[in-house]
Design an enzyme around this catalytic site. Structure first.
Site, PDB file in Angstrom:
ATOM      1  N   ASP A  76       0.482  -0.984  -0.072  1.00 11.83           N
ATOM      2  CA  ASP A  76      -0.120  -0.031  -0.274  1.00 11.83           C
ATOM      3  C   ASP A  76       0.801   1.360   0.160  1.00 11.83           C
ATOM      4  O   ASP A  76       2.015   0.942   0.318  1.00 11.83           O
ATOM      5  CB  ASP A  76      -0.180   0.341   0.955  1.00 11.83           C
ATOM      6  CG  ASP A  76      -2.465  -0.810   1.011  1.00 11.83           C
ATOM      7  OD1 ASP A  76      -2.526  -1.071   0.201  1.00 11.83           O
ATOM      8  OD2 ASP A  76      -2.467  -1.411   1.753  1.00 11.83           O
TER       9      ASP A  76
ATOM     10  N   ASP B 139      -9.015  -6.339   1.872  1.00 12.94           N
ATOM     11  CA  ASP B 139      -7.833  -6.704   1.621  1.00 12.94           C
ATOM     12  C   ASP B 139      -7.521  -7.856   2.200  1.00 12.94           C
ATOM     13  O   ASP B 139      -6.675  -8.312   1.706  1.00 12.94           O
ATOM     14  CB  ASP B 139      -6.602  -5.293   2.126  1.00 12.94           C
ATOM     15  CG  ASP B 139      -6.375  -4.386   1.686  1.00 12.94           C
ATOM     16  OD1 ASP B 139      -6.491  -4.379   0.747  1.00 12.94           O
ATOM     17  OD2 ASP B 139      -6.616  -3.326   2.245  1.00 12.94           O
TER      18      ASP B 139
END
Length: 987
Positions: free
Chosen positions: A331, A685
Site C-alpha cells: 500500500d 484486503d
C-alpha cells in the site's frame, strides 16, 4: 443475567433494551462498569483445551531421531554394556528437556507478543466516547462499530447506517447480511436475528451504535467455544525440510551401522557383541543430537528479534517463507508514507490553474495542534463541507502542548484540523447542523455523502432546510455534478452561485486536480445539493464546490528500504486506490520510480512528469516508460497479458485499484512462480492477504479482519519493517544451514575411528561415550550460537532463494562431508597416531596391540597410552570444531569481513568448547568415566594447529568460490557490482 429469558432482547425496542440492561443512550458510568466487570468477569472467550505439558514433553521422546537412539540404547543393553545404554538414553532425555524448554519458551514469547496489539473498541462511558480494551466490555455498554471491526460481544443494534454483517464465522454464509435496529416479532437464533450482532462476526460495511447484552462465555460464540479443540496445523515448509533431513541422516546412520556390524563380524574377526557395540558407535556418531533444539531456538530468536523491530509473527511458518520473498505488493498511505496527512492546498472555481497553498504545508501529527490554514471565510463552505462529511472527531484537551487529539481516519482528521485552523468551531457547527442520514464510503463508489439539517444557513446561496454534502475522489464526484459555485456572482458569505458545469469548467477542474496530484497530494472533491424535506439522500445532480489537497510525506527510511529491496532482487510494486498521478509522484520521491526532473517546486514536490499509463491494453502497458497502470487499464488486460506486463517490469505502480484487482494481481505474480508478500489494512484486503505467500497487516490502522488474515502484523505500519522481516527470514534460513554444516562436519571425524579400525585393523580412537561428549558436551552451545547469528552484511545482497530449495542440498553436503569433515578426520586420526608414535609405537605395532585392547586384556601401560591417544583425538576434534565454528559463519565471505562481536552467544560457544574438554580431562571422575587421560604437553601443538588448518583451508575454498562467482556474475550482469554483493573481487 440482566435480561429476562421470557423477553428476548431482539423483541424489545431500543429504549426497552437500554432500560432492561440498566443503561442509557450515552452508555454506563465508569463506576457501574467496574461493578459489572467484577460481576460478569472480563470479556474473554474460554481458553481452548490444549495438550498438557507432560504430553508435549513426551512428543520430544517419540520423534524419529529419538526412536533411533532408543533402539541404539537398547542394543547396548543387549550387548552387555549397560553404562553405554544409560548414556545413550540420557542423551535422549537431555535433548528432550532442552527441546521442550525451547518450545515452551517460544509459546510463551508468542503469547506475550500477542498482547502487543490488544483488540480495542470504542465505548461510551460517562457520556464520552472512549477507546478501551475489548476485554473491559460489560453488559449494558454502548459501543460504536464501523467497517472492518470485529464485533467484540453479543450486541443489540441501536442505530445503523447501511450496516452489513459478515456472519460466515457462525453460519458459513459467504455474503454479508443487512442489520437494522427494528424490533422483531418472532424468536430467531442470534445469527439470524436482523437486529443482533453476534460476537466474532465482522462489520462488512456501514456503521452502527450497539448495546452489549452478553460478554465472554455467555455469548453464543463463547457457549460453543469449549467444544472447539485446538486446531491441528499442517506442517510448515521448514518442518517438512527438517523432517527430511532427519530421515536422510537416519538412513545414513542405519546403513553405516549395518555395514560396520557386518564388516567387523566378517573381516575384523570381532564377536557379535563387539561388532554390535561398534555398530552402535557408528549410529550414534551419525546422529546430530543437537539439530532439533537448535532449529527451535533459531526460530524463537528470530521471532523475538522481529518483535523488537515492530513485526509480530502470527504464524512461525512465515519466518522461513520470508527468506524466499521475491515480490512485495505494498500500500501507499501509511506504509510508504508517514500517515501524517495535512492540508496543503485548496482550489475553488475561479482560482486559476494552480491551487492556493495553505499557510503551512508541513501539517501536524494527529496529536499536535492544527496547522495554520487559509484565512477565515476564504474556503469556508469547502472546508466546512469536508469536515462535516466525515466520521473522524477532534477532542479538545486544553492548551499547550497538544490541545487537540484527532481520532479516526488520517485523511478525515486532517480535514478537521484544517477546518479548525480556518476559524471554524466544529463543535458548534455539529450542534447547529445535525446529521440526518449517511451513505458511507465504499471502495466501489469512492464517495461518502451525508444529509444535514441545514436550517437555512446563509452559507449556501439559496435558502434550504436540508443539504446533502458529498466528499470523495474528484473524478467520481465530478461525474455526479451538473453545476458548480460560480465565484463571479458571490452570494452570502462568499459561497457563490450555482451555474451550469460545461466542458471548459470540467476541464479546469481536471487540470487543477492533475496539478495537485503531480505534487504528490491526495486530492478530494466536495459537492453539495439542496434537498426537499421528503427527498432521499442521493448522489446525482450535485453542485461542485472545490478541491482540497492533502499531503502525506514519505516515511523516513522508506527510500533506503526500497533501494535495499532492489539490491536484494525483490520487486516492489505499489498498489493503491489513490489517483495515478498522486501515486506516481510519491513513487518517484521514494525511489520506486525514477526521480522527477528538478522544477524548483521544492523537496516535497513530485515535479512535472509525464502522465502515467492511461492507454489501452497490453501495447500501452509495455510501451509506457512511467510504469503507472490504472485499475481501468488492468481491466482491459487478460490474465496472460497481465503476466507479461509484470514479468518484464520490475518497478510498477498500480493506481485506482479495487480489492478484487489487488487479489488478481497477487494471483498473477504467483502464477509466474514469484513468492509474494502483500500489505493490507482493510476488510477488502483480506482476500489478497490470504492469497499471498506472506500476508502483512497494519498494526496501528489495520482492521481486525486484516490482522486475522495476515501472517505478520507490522506494529508500526512501516515499509522499512517489511525489509527487516525479510532480512530476518533470510537469516533464519542461512543460520539453519550454518549449524547443519557445523554439526554434519563433526560426524565425519567421529565415524573415521571406526572406519580406520575396519580398514587399518587398529584400535578405535574413540568410544561411543566420547562421541556423545562431542555431540552434546562441546558442540551443542556453539551450534546454538550459529543459530543466533544476526543477519549478515550479505543477507540482502543476494537474490531471493528459489522456493522449495532444500536446506541440506548438494553444496552443503559436499562442504560438510567431503571438505570440512575429512580435514577434521585427518587431523584427529593424525593426533591419535602421533600419540602412539610419541611412545615409539608405529602402525604395525599398533595393529598387534589392537586385539588385546579390543578384548580388554591389554597391559595397564598400553591402556594408559590408548586413553591418552583418545584424549588427543577428542581434543583435536574439539579444537578443529572451534575453527569450523568460525568458518561456518558464512558460506563464501571471509572471516575478516564479518563483524567480530555481533553475536555474544557465538563467542560463548567458542569459549565453552575448550572449557568443556578441560573439565572432561582434568576432573578425575569424568576422565575415568569417559576413559581419558592427560597426554604429553608436546602434543598440545597439534591441538593448536587444528583450528588454524581448518580456517586456512576454508578461507582458501571461499577465495576460489568468490572468484568463480565474480567471473560468472560479471559476465552475465552489466554495470558495476552492487555494494556488499559477491560481485566485489575483494569479498
Amino acid at each position: 443475567m440482566l435480561l429476562s429469558a421470557s423477553r428476548p432482547i431482539a423483541g424489545l425496542s431500543c429504549a426497552e433494551a437500554l432500560a432492561a440492561l440498566g443503561s442509557g443512550a450515552e452508555g454506563l458510568s465508569q463506576a457501574e462498569a467496574e461493578l459489572r466487570l467484577l460481576r460478569f468477569g472480563a470479556n474473554r472467550l474460554p481458553q481452548l483445551k490444549r495438550r498438557s505439558l507432560l504430553l508435549k514433553f513426551t512428543d520430544q521422546l517419540r520423534h524419529f531421531m529419538a526412536l533411533l537412539l532408543w533402539a541404539a540404547g537398547t542394543m547396548a543393553f543387549v550387548a552387555g554394556t549397560p553404562e553405554l545404554g544409560w548414556a545413550i538414553w540420557s542423551v535422549i532425555l537431555i535433548n528432550a528437556v532442552f527441546s521442550f524448554w525451547q518450545e515452551f519458551q517460544a509459546e510463551r514469547t508468542l503469547a506475550a507478543l500477542s498482547q502487543v496489539l490488544p483488540r480495542r473498541v470504542r465505548i461510551w462511558r460517562d457520556g464520552s466516547l472512549q477507546e478501551l480494551a475489548a476485554d473491559q466490555l460489560v453488559p449494558g455498554d454502548v459501543i460504536e462499530l464501523e467497517e472492518g471491526d470485529h464485533v467484540p460481544a453479543d450486541c443489540r443494534v441501536l442505530r445503523a447506517v447501511q450496516l452489513y454483517l459478515d456472519v460466515a464465522v457462525l453460519t458459513g454464509e459467504s455474503l454479508p447480511v443487512a442489520r437494522n435496529p427494528e424490533p422483531l416479532t418472532q424468536r430467531l437464533k442470534t445469527s439470524e436475528a436482523t437486529n443482533l450482532l453476534p460476537a466474532g462476526t465482522t462489520v462488512a460495511a456501514g456503521r452502527a451504535t450497539a448495546l452489549v447484552y452478553a460478554t465472554g462465555a455467555e455469548t453464543e460464540f463463547g457457549q460453543v467455544a469449549h467444544l472447539t479443540a485446538s486446531t491441528v496445523c499442517s506442517p510448515s515448509t521448514l518442518e517438512l525440510q527438517v523432517g527430511r533431513i532427519v530421515r536422510t541422516i537416519t538412513t545414513i546412520a542405519l546403513s553405516m551401522g549395518a555395514l560396520t556390524f557386518t564388516a567387523s563380524l566378517l573381516f575384523v574377526g570381532m564377536g557379535p557383541v563387539e561388532s554390535l557395540v561398534f555398530a552402535i558407535g557408528i549410529i550414534v556418531a551419525n546422529v546430530p543430537e543437537g539439530l532439533l533444539p537448535t532449529v527451535t531456538l533459531a526460530l524463537a530468536l528470530a521471532v523475538r528479534r522481529m518483535a523488537r523491530e515492530n513485526a509480530l509473527v502470527r504464524r512461525l511458518s512465515a519466518v522461513e517463507t520470508l527468506g524466499a520473498v521475491s515480490v512485495v505488493c505494498t500500500d501507499k498511505t501509511g506504509t510508504l508514507t508517514a500517515n501524517a496527512m495535512a492540508l496543503r492546498a485548496t482550489w475553488r472555481p475561479g482560482d486559476g490553474p494552480e491551487p492556493i497553498r495553505a499557510a503551512s504545508a508541513g501539517g501536524t501529527s494527529p496529536g499536535g495542534s492544527p496547522p495554520a490554514g487559509p484565512a477565515p471565510g476564504s474556503t469556508d463552505l469547502l472546508l466546512l463541507g469536508a469536515a462535516l462529511c466525515s466520521n473522524a472527531r477532534l477532542e479538545h484537551h486544553g492548551r499547550a502542548p497538544e490541545p487537540w487529539r484527532a481520532v479516526g481516519d488520517p485523511t478525515e482528521t486532517a480535514l478537521l484540523l484544517a477546518a479548525v485552523a480556518a476559524g471554524l468551531d466544529l463543535e458548534a457547527e455539529l450542534r447547529r447542523l445535525p446529521r440526518l442520514q449517511e451513505l458511507p464510503f465504499d471502495s466501489e463508489r469512492r464517495l461518502m455523502s451525508v444529509l444535514l439539517d441545514w436550517q437555512a444557513d446563509p452559507r449556501w446561496p439559496a435558502a434550504t432546510q436540508r443539504l446533502s454534502i458529498t466528499k470523495g475522489a474528484p473524478l467520481e464526484v465530478l461525474a455526479c455534478c451538473d453545476r458548480w459555485l460560480d465565484p463571479a456572482a458571490p452570494g452570502p458569505m462568499g459561497a457563490g452561485v450555482a451555474v451550469l458545469l460545461g466542458s471548459p469548467e470540467r476541464a479546469a477542474v481536471l487540470a487543477a486536480n492533475d496539478h495537485m496530484a503531480r505534487l504528490g497530494m491526495r486530492v478530494l472533491a466536495v459537492a453539495c445539493r439542496p434537498l426537499e424535506p421528503a427527498a432521499p439522500l442521493q448522489e446525482q445532480n450535485l453542485v461542485f464546490v472545490g478541491l482540497v489537497g492533502l499531503y502525506d510525506p514519505p516515511r523516513e527510511g522508506v527510500s533506503e528500504a526500497i533501494a535495499a529491496c532492489h539490491r536484494a532482487g525483490i520487486k516492489v510494486t505499489m498498489v493503491t486506490g489513490d489517483y495515478g498521478l498522486t501515486a506516481e509522484a510519491i513513487a518517484r520521491q521514494i525511489g520506486l520510480l525514477d526521480p522527477p526532473p528538478d522544477d524548483g517546486l521544492g523537496p516535497h514536490s513530485g515535479g512535472t512528469v509525464p502522465n502515467g499509463l492511461y492507454g489501452n491494453g497490453l501495447h500501452a502497458a509495455m510501451a509506457d516508460p512511467v510504469r503507472v497502470i490504472s485499475g481501468d487499464d488492468l481491466n482491459r488486460l487478460s490474465d496472460v497479458q497481465l503476466r507479461q506486463v509484470i514479468k518484464f517490469r520490475s518497478r510498477l505502480v498500480f493506481a485506482r485499484m479495487a480489492p478484487e484487482q489487488k487479489l488478481r494481481l497477487v494471483q498473477a505474480y504467483k502464477a509466474l512462480g514469484e513468492v509474494v508478500a502483500v500489505t493490507g489494512d482493510g476488510v477488502n484486503d483480506a482476500p489478497a492477504l490470504r492469497a499471498a505467500d506472506v500476508g502483512l497487516a497494519m498494526g496501528r490502522n489495520g482492521t481486525d479482519v486484516a490482522r486475522e488474515a495476515a501472517d505478520i502484523v507490522l506494529v508500526d505500519d512501516n515499509f522499512a519493517t517489511i525489509v527487516s522481516t525479510v532480512r530476518h527470514g533470510r537469516a533464519v534460513y542461512q543460520n539453519i544451514r550454518k549449524f547443519i554444516t557445523y554439526i554434519l562436519a563433526s560426524n565425519v571425524p567421529e565415524v573415521a575411528p571406526f572406519l580406520a579400525m575396519l580398514l587399518l585393523r587398529i584400535p578405535a580412537a574413540l568410544t561411543v561415550l566420547q562421541i556423545l561428549a562431542v555431540d552434546l558436551g562441546t558442540d551443542l552451545l556453539p551450534a546454538l550460537g550459529l543459530g543466533a547469528e544476526p543477519p549478515g552484511p550479505d543477507t540482502m545482497a543476494a537474490p531471493p532463494r528459489r522456493p522449495g530449495e532444500a536446506l541440506m542440498n548438494r553444496p552443503l553436503l559436499l562442504r560438510a562431508y567431503l571438505f570440512l569433515g575429512p580435514i577434521e578426520a585427518l587431523l584427529a586420526m593424525g593426533g591419535y597416531l602421533l600419540t602412539w608414535r610419541h611412545y615409539g609405537i608405529d602402525l604395525a605395532a599398533l595393529r598387534q596391540l589392537a586385539p588385546a585392547l579390543l578384548h580388554h586384556s591389554a597391559a595397564a601401560e598400553v591402556v594408559a597410552i590408548q586413553r591418552q591417544a583418545s584424549a588427543v583425538t577428542l581434543g583435536v576434534i574439539v579444537a578443529a570444531q572451534m575453527g569450523n565454528l568460525l568458518a561456518c559463519r558464512s558460506e563464501w565471505r571471509s572471516l575478516l569481513q564479518l563483524p567480530l562481536f555481533a553475536n555474544p552467544l557465538l563467542w560463548l560457544g567458542l569459549v565453552s568448547e575448550p572449557l568443556a574438554f578441560g573439565l572432561l580431562l582434568g576432573l578425575p571422575g569424568l576422565a575415568a568415566a569417559f576413559q581419558l587421560a592427560p597426554f604429553p604437553p608436546e602434543l598440545l601443538g597439534w591441538l593448536g594447529l587444528a583450528p588454524v588448518v581448518m580456517l586456512l583451508a576454508e578461507e582458501l575454498r571461499k577465495l576460489v568460490v568468490r572468484r568463480r562467482r565474480f567471473h560468472r556474475l560479471a559476465s552475465s550482469r552489466p554495470g558495476p557490482p552492487l555494494p556488499g554483493s559477491p560481485l566485489q573481487p575483494s569479498a
